[in-house]
Design a protein around this motif. Sequence first.
Motif, mmCIF file in Angstrom:
data_model
loop_
_atom_site.group_PDB
_atom_site.id
_atom_site.type_symbol
_atom_site.label_atom_id
_atom_site.label_comp_id
_atom_site.label_asym_id
_atom_site.label_seq_id
_atom_site.Cartn_x
_atom_site.Cartn_y
_atom_site.Cartn_z
ATOM 1 N N VAL A 8 -6.532 9.204 12.113
ATOM 2 C CA VAL A 8 -6.522 7.748 12.235
ATOM 3 C C VAL A 8 -6.032 7.108 10.943
ATOM 4 N N ALA A 9 -6.582 7.531 9.811
ATOM 5 C CA ALA A 9 -6.239 6.939 8.518
ATOM 6 C C ALA A 9 -5.142 7.707 7.786
ATOM 7 N N PHE A 29 -16.661 6.856 12.142
ATOM 8 C CA PHE A 29 -16.336 8.276 12.081
ATOM 9 C C PHE A 29 -16.341 8.818 10.654
ATOM 10 N N GLY A 30 -16.566 7.924 9.661
ATOM 11 C CA GLY A 30 -16.649 8.365 8.280
ATOM 12 C C GLY A 30 -15.397 9.113 7.827
ATOM 13 N N ASN A 31 -15.615 10.205 7.093
ATOM 14 C CA ASN A 31 -14.483 10.979 6.568
ATOM 15 C C ASN A 31 -13.642 11.618 7.660
ATOM 16 N N SER A 32 -14.219 11.753 8.856
ATOM 17 C CA SER A 32 -13.456 12.366 9.952
ATOM 18 C C SER A 32 -12.250 11.515 10.332
ATOM 19 N N GLY A 41 0.820 -1.204 0.000
ATOM 20 C CA GLY A 41 0.000 0.000 0.000
ATOM 21 C C GLY A 41 0.855 1.255 0.000
ATOM 22 N N ASP A 42 0.207 2.408 -0.227
ATOM 23 C CA ASP A 42 0.976 3.647 -0.361
ATOM 24 C C ASP A 42 1.655 4.061 0.942
ATOM 25 N N LEU A 43 0.966 3.968 2.092
ATOM 26 C CA LEU A 43 1.608 4.394 3.336
ATOM 27 C C LEU A 43 2.810 3.515 3.664
ATOM 28 N N ALA A 44 2.667 2.216 3.470
ATOM 29 C CA ALA A 44 3.782 1.311 3.748
ATOM 30 C C ALA A 44 4.942 1.566 2.785
ATOM 31 N N VAL A 66 -4.556 6.874 1.381
ATOM 32 C CA VAL A 66 -5.027 6.864 2.765
ATOM 33 C C VAL A 66 -4.674 5.513 3.368
ATOM 34 N N GLY A 67 -4.659 5.430 4.687
ATOM 35 C CA GLY A 67 -4.549 4.122 5.332
ATOM 36 C C GLY A 67 -5.892 3.428 5.202
#
Length: 581
Positions: free
Chosen positions: A479-480, A471-474, A428-431, A457-458
């Motif tokens: 977190v993400a 929490f949706g987009n929040s 994934g992109d974050l990793a 995004v995570g």
Amino acid sequence: MGKFYTDEKNAQIIIALLKEHGIKKVIASPGTTNMALVVSMQFDPFFEVYSSVDERSAAYMACGLVAESGEPVVISCTGATASRNYLPGLTEAYYRKLPVLTITSTQPISSIGHNIAQVIDRSSLPTDIANLSLTLPIVENEQEKWDCEIKVNKAILELKRNGGGPVHINLPTTYGTFETKELPIAHKIERYELIDKMPRLLENDLIAIFIGAHVKMSNELTLSIEKFCEKNNAVVFCDHTSGYYGNYRILGSILGGQSMGLSNFKRPDLVIHIGEVTGDYYSSPLIRNKVWRVSPDGEIKDTFKKLIKVFQMDEASFFNYYAINGLNMSKNTYFPLCTNKIEELRSKLPEIPFSNIWIASMMAHLIPQKSTIHFAILNSLRSWNFFELPKSVESSSNVGGFGIDGCMSTLIGASLTNKEKLYFSVIGDLAFFYDMNVLGNRHVGNNLRILMINNGVGTEFRQYNHRASEFGNSADAFVAASGHYGQKSPKLVKNYAENLGFEYLTASNKKEFTDVYKRFLESDITEKSMFFEVFTENEKESYALERMLNIEENVKGKAVKVATQLIGKKGIKGLKGIIGK
């Protein structure tokens, strides 16, 4: 006060497991904090209880009683400095390998360090008075009950392990009442070595071997597993870190992951657990009954909270023993039951949107023969665990420490072993951005194929079934961790990869993907290593996973209902329009 057991559950568990393991000899010293334990044993005719005012004498008495009787002995004392007087006798026990179980009672551990009377710190012991030292929890819920049972079993089994010796349990008390008339049923665990009389397999049990992450499997071990499965009607639940590629391999994720459960399928009655940490979260629902763990370390590792027996021996010896002394079945019926169920699920597989899962469905079976593939943790490993790789392809993932760091570096390290072999990565992109610097290493060759799923995004934290989804987009902000690393820039990774000498491929939808992915799967080593950046959307990733986990009862309306609840009617309408893209 009636002559009943203490109401303190940690003490109840000790008493119940002492009885289960046949340990009855006790030497008690006077005190208040150990009263819950001592009084309970005093009124239980199973125990032989002796008194010693002097704890120094009690420990030496235990040495004599153990040596003469050949049985483990429990010694119990109260708080303050009482336990300090055990040290000479326990030193004797340690060097003579005498199984003395020391139970030192104490006020709650939180009292340590606050100038509270009769409270001392027992967290650091001399190295030569106990082979193992554990502190039990005050049990107030099921998790603490399980923790307490595991620790007491560990302590009791350690008394005779590797030649035996003394063991220490620190037992906190809350000075409870004595109104419990019957002890609870405690979870007993037994340990075996090859020299012991081995337990028998039950004739009607369906058996599965579950393999966590495993070092490269020798031919000897693979053959011993094959013979075991053949003779005992067993299968092998695997994921892409298991290292077993034999004839009884079953990818368990697609079975265990079905959120509606499985019809016309029987879960195993007994699971033989080998290997270490697993990234296959979805096979756990398949493991609901008895578990035997086999490992040379003999440690109690109750991954599934169903452990009843531990076998301290090498795995091949265990499987060879039961291939000869097992059920001796004439036919394996469980393997076709599992494979037929998987085929049934695959036949119902709904259309999947453009995502890591869809990409895995397109590529997994086409990975070139005799190559190696590394998966980043969670979304990448999970997505590809749904689909089988060619039998000659080896696979791995960093599930030991289970962090996102180091996936690329591990791949590069592996690729140095054989420059004539292809090494793939799905990340994934974050990793990737966490570990991207390693691609600049001067030892990097032309045998790499890196598939990067860039959703910006995570995405793990945006899955429909993750706790953060509420929490949706929040959830994106912290977190993400959305919005970093160029926010899905079409040039950032392209320029980086090409400047480092990689051939760069990219796709943002199914058509673009199908136009280029076969180049990425070229079986020959090319002039340059390849970097394939695929851009996906986290909403599609989540919807793809929801569809995969609801194949068994894939009612269109139910799937739409679930997705609607998560992303709204407007969102689901949009997904219907783009699911084929």
